[in-house]
Design a protein around this motif. Structure first.
Motif, mmCIF file in Angstrom:
data_model
loop_
_atom_site.group_PDB
_atom_site.id
_atom_site.type_symbol
_atom_site.label_atom_id
_atom_site.label_comp_id
_atom_site.label_asym_id
_atom_site.label_seq_id
_atom_site.Cartn_x
_atom_site.Cartn_y
_atom_site.Cartn_z
ATOM 1 N N PHE A 133 39.122 29.922 35.913
ATOM 2 C CA PHE A 133 38.381 28.715 35.548
ATOM 3 C C PHE A 133 37.037 28.724 36.261
ATOM 4 C CE2 PHE A 133 37.733 23.997 35.534
ATOM 5 C CZ PHE A 133 37.804 23.832 34.147
ATOM 6 N N GLN A 134 36.024 28.161 35.615
ATOM 7 C CA GLN A 134 34.660 28.275 36.128
ATOM 8 C C GLN A 134 34.390 27.440 37.365
ATOM 9 O OE1 GLN A 134 35.540 27.094 33.128
ATOM 10 N NE2 GLN A 134 34.402 25.218 32.569
ATOM 11 N N GLU A 135 35.201 26.428 37.627
ATOM 12 C CA GLU A 135 34.996 25.564 38.782
ATOM 13 C C GLU A 135 36.222 25.585 39.688
ATOM 14 O OE1 GLU A 135 33.207 21.601 37.997
ATOM 15 O OE2 GLU A 135 33.462 22.141 35.888
ATOM 16 N N PRO A 136 36.076 25.245 40.970
ATOM 17 C CA PRO A 136 37.258 25.061 41.826
ATOM 18 C C PRO A 136 38.139 23.946 41.258
ATOM 19 C CG PRO A 136 35.251 25.162 43.146
ATOM 20 C CD PRO A 136 34.812 25.051 41.714
ATOM 21 N N PHE A 137 39.439 24.143 41.299
ATOM 22 C CA PHE A 137 40.356 23.144 40.757
ATOM 23 C C PHE A 137 41.640 23.130 41.568
ATOM 24 C CE2 PHE A 137 41.456 27.136 38.862
ATOM 25 C CZ PHE A 137 42.816 27.103 38.590
ATOM 26 N N TYR A 138 42.390 22.029 41.451
ATOM 27 C CA TYR A 138 43.658 21.901 42.174
ATOM 28 C C TYR A 138 44.810 22.357 41.284
ATOM 29 C CZ TYR A 138 41.818 19.621 46.312
ATOM 30 O OH TYR A 138 41.162 19.365 47.484
ATOM 31 N N THR A 139 45.686 23.156 41.886
ATOM 32 C CA THR A 139 46.810 23.702 41.148
ATOM 33 C C THR A 139 47.909 24.072 42.133
ATOM 34 O OG1 THR A 139 47.469 25.425 39.545
ATOM 35 C CG2 THR A 139 45.929 26.077 41.268
ATOM 36 N N SER A 140 49.080 24.411 41.617
ATOM 37 C CA SER A 140 50.144 24.989 42.450
ATOM 38 C C SER A 140 50.524 26.323 41.824
ATOM 39 C CB SER A 140 51.354 24.064 42.536
ATOM 40 O OG SER A 140 51.982 23.928 41.277
ATOM 41 N N ILE A 141 50.411 27.389 42.605
ATOM 42 C CA ILE A 141 50.640 28.746 42.120
ATOM 43 C C ILE A 141 51.787 29.378 42.900
ATOM 44 C CG2 ILE A 141 49.648 31.047 41.817
ATOM 45 C CD1 ILE A 141 48.270 29.140 40.052
ATOM 46 N N ILE A 142 52.698 30.023 42.206
ATOM 47 C CA ILE A 142 53.790 30.745 42.860
ATOM 48 C C ILE A 142 53.226 31.952 43.608
ATOM 49 C CG2 ILE A 142 55.827 32.188 42.414
ATOM 50 C CD1 ILE A 142 56.524 30.245 40.145
ATOM 51 N N ASN A 143 53.658 32.144 44.839
ATOM 52 C CA ASN A 143 53.206 33.262 45.672
ATOM 53 C C ASN A 143 53.690 34.583 45.067
ATOM 54 O OD1 ASN A 143 53.284 35.331 47.830
ATOM 55 N ND2 ASN A 143 52.572 33.650 49.130
ATOM 56 N N LYS A 144 52.734 35.394 44.588
ATOM 57 C CA LYS A 144 53.098 36.617 43.868
ATOM 58 C C LYS A 144 53.649 37.697 44.789
ATOM 59 C CE LYS A 144 51.841 34.792 39.986
ATOM 60 N NZ LYS A 144 51.344 33.489 40.476
ATOM 61 N N GLU A 145 53.239 37.707 46.060
ATOM 62 C CA GLU A 145 53.792 38.689 46.993
ATOM 63 C C GLU A 145 55.273 38.424 47.244
ATOM 64 O OE1 GLU A 145 51.547 38.947 50.579
ATOM 65 O OE2 GLU A 145 49.678 39.536 49.564
ATOM 66 N N ILE A 146 55.608 37.146 47.454
ATOM 67 C CA ILE A 146 57.019 36.797 47.653
ATOM 68 C C ILE A 146 57.805 37.079 46.373
ATOM 69 C CG2 ILE A 146 58.636 34.929 48.187
ATOM 70 C CD1 ILE A 146 56.456 33.605 49.829
#
Length: 381
Positions: free
Chosen positions: A42-55
């Motif tokens: 996305f072109q701007e900073p935004f709030y989200t929750s992302i699953i940790n891909k390393e874990i």
């Protein structure tokens, strides 16, 4: 007619890789929403929750998979594996599987993705999951906008009631992807700050990435401590607009009314409502009107979007699972982001996590296309 229950479950999110870890964070009012600046998404900073891909990769590598899987498939497999292990069931002909998602493997359409475009078909997602676990039955892939998660549970109940299956595993999930972000942004529905369901200063949704799975069963021998009975359910369509709800909350009103009738209980039997609560002006207003029409305005209510954001096909499933743990712990969880009432009709928003004797909760969800689903769940004693 035999009773049907929702039992063993696993949530994978930014708040943890188990239902226990996730619910513990919610109980402590910890949000998984973080500010992200990724111009690839996305072109701007935004709030989200992302699953940790390393874990995720570490957890998935322990399963010794024989084939290559997409990111979403890995998430679903890791979650479902834990739920299947906990259920301790043989995956025979009387065990079904329902997959809940709105966009599936939409990321394979990106130019840099190594998987073929055909992997974006929902049927391909179903085949990947069933073949990994060697289910004897084909997956039912349910994609009905944002009601999909709870609708999958009610569909599982119907399969069991009809005698087609004794048990059904339900798994739901969606990715935070460029496609989804751009779509909601085109609706001017995204908030660049943490979402505030039902608050006067709400200005849109945060999108989140969650995968959840659960066992739906008729067997009392396969119940976990937080298991619930599905007392009643209903799905209605308000036929109002492809992306906007009825301003009178007609679809939600009718779905809750029918679910209560199906459960053979009254509105006064509901101890709390796990509502949709996207923090968009139209959705929250519609819900407030519908709940007032149902005389549920005094019933404690929360939205969990302040913890995960809106996780699309997983949202109503993960929120049902959290509701199960809420009943078991006799605890009402805070609706994060709420400060000042911002709807024209009053609601009893839960503003502080607190203990209370609980027995029955109502889960509602509303989505694009005018769909509305309501389900009533009762603690199993």
């Amino acid at each position: 007619m035999s009773n049907v229950y929702v039992s063993h479950n696993t949530i994978i999110s930014s708040l943890g890789f188990s239902s226990k870890a996730v619910v513990s964070n919610i109980k402590n009012e910890v949000s998984g929403l973080k500010k992200l600046h990724d111009k690839e998404l996305f072109q701007e900073p935004f709030y989200t929750s992302i699953i940790n891909k390393e874990i995720l990769e570490t957890s998935f590598s322990k399963l010794n998979a024989k084939h290559d899987y997409t990111v979403l498939e890995k998430m679903m497999i890791v979650s479902l594996q834990d739920t299947i292990n906990a259920a301790n069931l043989n995956l025979d002909e009387k065990v079904g599987i329902i997959i809940s998602t709105t966009k599936g493997n939409i990321d394979v359409l990106d130019n840099a993705n190594p998987f073929p475009e055909e992997r974006a078909y929902l049927s391909s997602l179903g085949k990947a999951i069933t073949s990994h676990f060697n289910f004897k039955n084909d997956a039912v892939v349910l994609s009905n906008a944002c009601v999909s998660g709870v609708l999958a549970i009610t569909a599982a109940k119907k399969y069991i009631t009809l005698g087609l299956y004794d048990h059904v595993f339900v798994v739901g999930g969606d990715l935070v992807s460029k496609f989804v972000l751009s779509g909601f942004n085109s609706f001017q529905a995204m908030s660049l700050s943490p979402c505030r369901p039902y608050d006067t200063n709400r200005n849109g949704i945060n999108l989140g990435e969650v995968v959840a799975s659960a066992l739906v069963t008729k067997s009392k021998d396969h119940l976990c401590k937080e298991a619930v009975e599905i007392l009643g359910d209903s799905t209605k369509n308000d036929a109002n607009h492809i992306s906007g709800p009825s301003r009178t909350g007609e679809g939600l009103f009718r779905s809750v009314q029918a679910a209560l009738n199906d459960a053979e209980i009254s509105n006064t039997d509901i101890d709390f409502i796990s509502a949709h609560g996207t923090a968009t002006p139209f959705n929250d207003e519609m819900e407030a009107i519908a709940f007032n029409r149902l005389e549920l305005q005094q019933t404690p209510l929360h939205s969990l979007k302040g913890y995960f954001g809106h996780s699309l096909g997983a949202s109503a499933l993960v929120e049902t699972i959290v509701g199960m743990h809420s009943l078991h712990q006799n605890t009402l969880f805070t609706s994060l982001g709420f400060n000042v009432q911002g709807t024209s009709k009053p609601l009893n928003i839960i503003t502080k996590t607190k203990e209370k004797n609980l027995r029955i909760f109502l889960k509602t969800a509303s989505g694009f296309g005018g769909c509305n689903t309501a389900a009533v769940f009762k603690k199993v004693n």
